[in-house]
Motif scaffolding. Structure first.
Motif, mmCIF file in Angstrom:
data_model
loop_
_atom_site.group_PDB
_atom_site.id
_atom_site.type_symbol
_atom_site.label_atom_id
_atom_site.label_comp_id
_atom_site.label_asym_id
_atom_site.label_seq_id
_atom_site.Cartn_x
_atom_site.Cartn_y
_atom_site.Cartn_z
ATOM 1 N N ASN A 1 -55.846 54.502 -17.091
ATOM 2 C CA ASN A 1 -54.721 53.978 -16.317
ATOM 3 C C ASN A 1 -55.227 52.760 -15.542
ATOM 4 O OD1 ASN A 1 -52.073 54.114 -14.975
ATOM 5 N ND2 ASN A 1 -53.256 54.639 -13.155
ATOM 6 N N TYR A 2 -54.408 51.693 -15.512
ATOM 7 C CA TYR A 2 -54.818 50.460 -14.855
ATOM 8 C C TYR A 2 -53.722 49.954 -13.921
ATOM 9 C CZ TYR A 2 -58.271 50.166 -18.633
ATOM 10 O OH TYR A 2 -59.301 50.421 -19.510
ATOM 11 N N VAL A 3 -54.144 49.292 -12.857
ATOM 12 C CA VAL A 3 -53.182 48.569 -12.039
ATOM 13 C C VAL A 3 -52.730 47.350 -12.848
ATOM 14 C CG1 VAL A 3 -54.919 47.144 -10.877
ATOM 15 C CG2 VAL A 3 -52.757 47.647 -9.727
ATOM 16 N N VAL B 1 -64.821 44.565 -2.470
ATOM 17 C CA VAL B 1 -65.822 45.618 -2.628
ATOM 18 C C VAL B 1 -65.225 46.651 -3.578
ATOM 19 C CG1 VAL B 1 -67.198 47.400 -1.513
ATOM 20 C CG2 VAL B 1 -66.762 45.229 -0.324
ATOM 21 N N TYR B 2 -65.955 46.968 -4.617
ATOM 22 C CA TYR B 2 -65.494 47.907 -5.627
ATOM 23 C C TYR B 2 -66.163 49.258 -5.394
ATOM 24 C CZ TYR B 2 -63.060 44.297 -8.208
ATOM 25 O OH TYR B 2 -62.173 43.309 -8.567
ATOM 26 N N TYR B 3 -65.331 50.295 -5.343
ATOM 27 C CA TYR B 3 -65.794 51.653 -5.076
ATOM 28 C C TYR B 3 -65.547 52.549 -6.274
ATOM 29 C CZ TYR B 3 -65.698 50.179 -0.167
ATOM 30 O OH TYR B 3 -65.902 49.528 1.025
ATOM 31 N N CYS B 4 -66.525 53.379 -6.555
ATOM 32 C CA CYS B 4 -66.403 54.395 -7.591
ATOM 33 C C CYS B 4 -65.915 55.696 -6.958
ATOM 34 C CB CYS B 4 -67.782 54.598 -8.224
ATOM 35 S SG CYS B 4 -67.887 55.937 -9.396
ATOM 36 N N TYR C 1 -61.857 51.734 -7.480
ATOM 37 C CA TYR C 1 -60.948 51.207 -6.479
ATOM 38 C C TYR C 1 -61.593 49.944 -5.910
ATOM 39 C CZ TYR C 1 -58.572 55.736 -6.559
ATOM 40 O OH TYR C 1 -57.877 56.854 -6.959
ATOM 41 N N ARG C 2 -60.795 49.139 -5.235
ATOM 42 C CA ARG C 2 -61.357 47.951 -4.602
ATOM 43 C C ARG C 2 -60.644 47.685 -3.279
ATOM 44 N NH1 ARG C 2 -59.219 43.286 -8.866
ATOM 45 N NH2 ARG C 2 -56.980 43.418 -8.341
ATOM 46 N N GLN C 3 -61.384 47.008 -2.410
ATOM 47 C CA GLN C 3 -60.837 46.648 -1.113
ATOM 48 C C GLN C 3 -61.265 45.228 -0.782
ATOM 49 O OE1 GLN C 3 -61.721 49.356 2.110
ATOM 50 N NE2 GLN C 3 -59.990 48.617 3.298
ATOM 51 N N ALA C 4 -60.275 44.356 -0.678
ATOM 52 C CA ALA C 4 -60.518 42.970 -0.289
ATOM 53 C C ALA C 4 -60.431 42.862 1.229
ATOM 54 C CB ALA C 4 -59.496 42.062 -0.955
ATOM 55 N N PRO C 5 -61.033 41.831 1.808
ATOM 56 C CA PRO C 5 -60.988 41.667 3.269
ATOM 57 C C PRO C 5 -59.555 41.637 3.785
ATOM 58 C CG PRO C 5 -62.586 40.172 2.314
ATOM 59 C CD PRO C 5 -61.854 40.796 1.166
ATOM 60 N N GLY C 6 -59.297 42.452 4.799
ATOM 61 C CA GLY C 6 -57.979 42.482 5.415
ATOM 62 C C GLY C 6 -56.919 43.222 4.628
ATOM 63 N N LYS C 7 -57.320 43.855 3.535
ATOM 64 C CA LYS C 7 -56.351 44.572 2.704
ATOM 65 C C LYS C 7 -56.736 46.034 2.582
ATOM 66 C CE LYS C 7 -54.841 40.643 -0.096
ATOM 67 N NZ LYS C 7 -54.596 40.157 -1.486
ATOM 68 N N GLN C 8 -55.761 46.838 2.167
ATOM 69 C CA GLN C 8 -56.028 48.252 1.945
ATOM 70 C C GLN C 8 -56.752 48.464 0.619
ATOM 71 O OE1 GLN C 8 -52.186 50.213 2.258
ATOM 72 N NE2 GLN C 8 -52.573 50.710 4.408
ATOM 73 N N LEU D 1 -56.163 51.180 -6.035
ATOM 74 C CA LEU D 1 -56.633 51.684 -7.314
ATOM 75 C C LEU D 1 -56.750 50.541 -8.306
ATOM 76 C CD1 LEU D 1 -57.083 54.047 -9.378
ATOM 77 C CD2 LEU D 1 -54.622 53.967 -9.760
ATOM 78 N N VAL D 2 -57.849 50.509 -9.048
ATOM 79 C CA VAL D 2 -58.025 49.530 -10.106
ATOM 80 C C VAL D 2 -57.810 50.191 -11.467
ATOM 81 C CG1 VAL D 2 -59.623 47.932 -11.229
ATOM 82 C CG2 VAL D 2 -59.632 48.175 -8.728
#
Length: 121
Positions: free
Chosen positions: A58-60, A92-95, A37-44, A47-48
């Protein structure tokens, strides 16, 4: 008793590539779906990509054709190969992993602390 640790983030120029890794450790009986998953500044957080224990992926839409998720079940590790990176991939990429753990026996999702990927234009 279960930890996920990401690695491989950093700064890259647009059009470049990065490979992220995430290793799970601890009292693990098995791992079902793993994902990024990832989260950019100011965004929710979004899923990647995900991959099942059997290898179904499965991909976005925004990363299809550019990113590839894979896993090594023997090492409880999931990877994200990112090619043709764009500035909008900066985040920021999260596992994430759906883990069945021992002592106690339970099934729950775990998250890594995240790794920053910055794509410069």
């Amino acid at each position: 008793q279960v930890q996920l640790v990401e690695s491989g983030g950093g700064l890259v120029q647009a059009g470049g590539s990065k490979r992220l890794s995430c290793a799970a450790s601890g009292s693990i009986a098995s791992i079902n779906t793993m994902g990024w998953y990832r989260q950019a500044p100011g965004k929710q957080r979004e899923l990647v990509a995900t991959i099942s224990s059997g290898g179904n992926t499965n991909y976005v839409d925004s990363v299809k054709g550019r990113f590839t998720i894979s896993r090594d079940n023997a090492r409880n590790t999931v990877y994200l190969q990112m090619n043709s990176l764009k500035p909008e991939d900066t985040a920021v990429y999260y596992c994430n992993a759906d883990v069945i753990s021992r002592n106690p026996w339970e099934r729950r999702p775990y998250w890594g602390p995240g790794t920053q990927v910055t794509v410069s234009s």
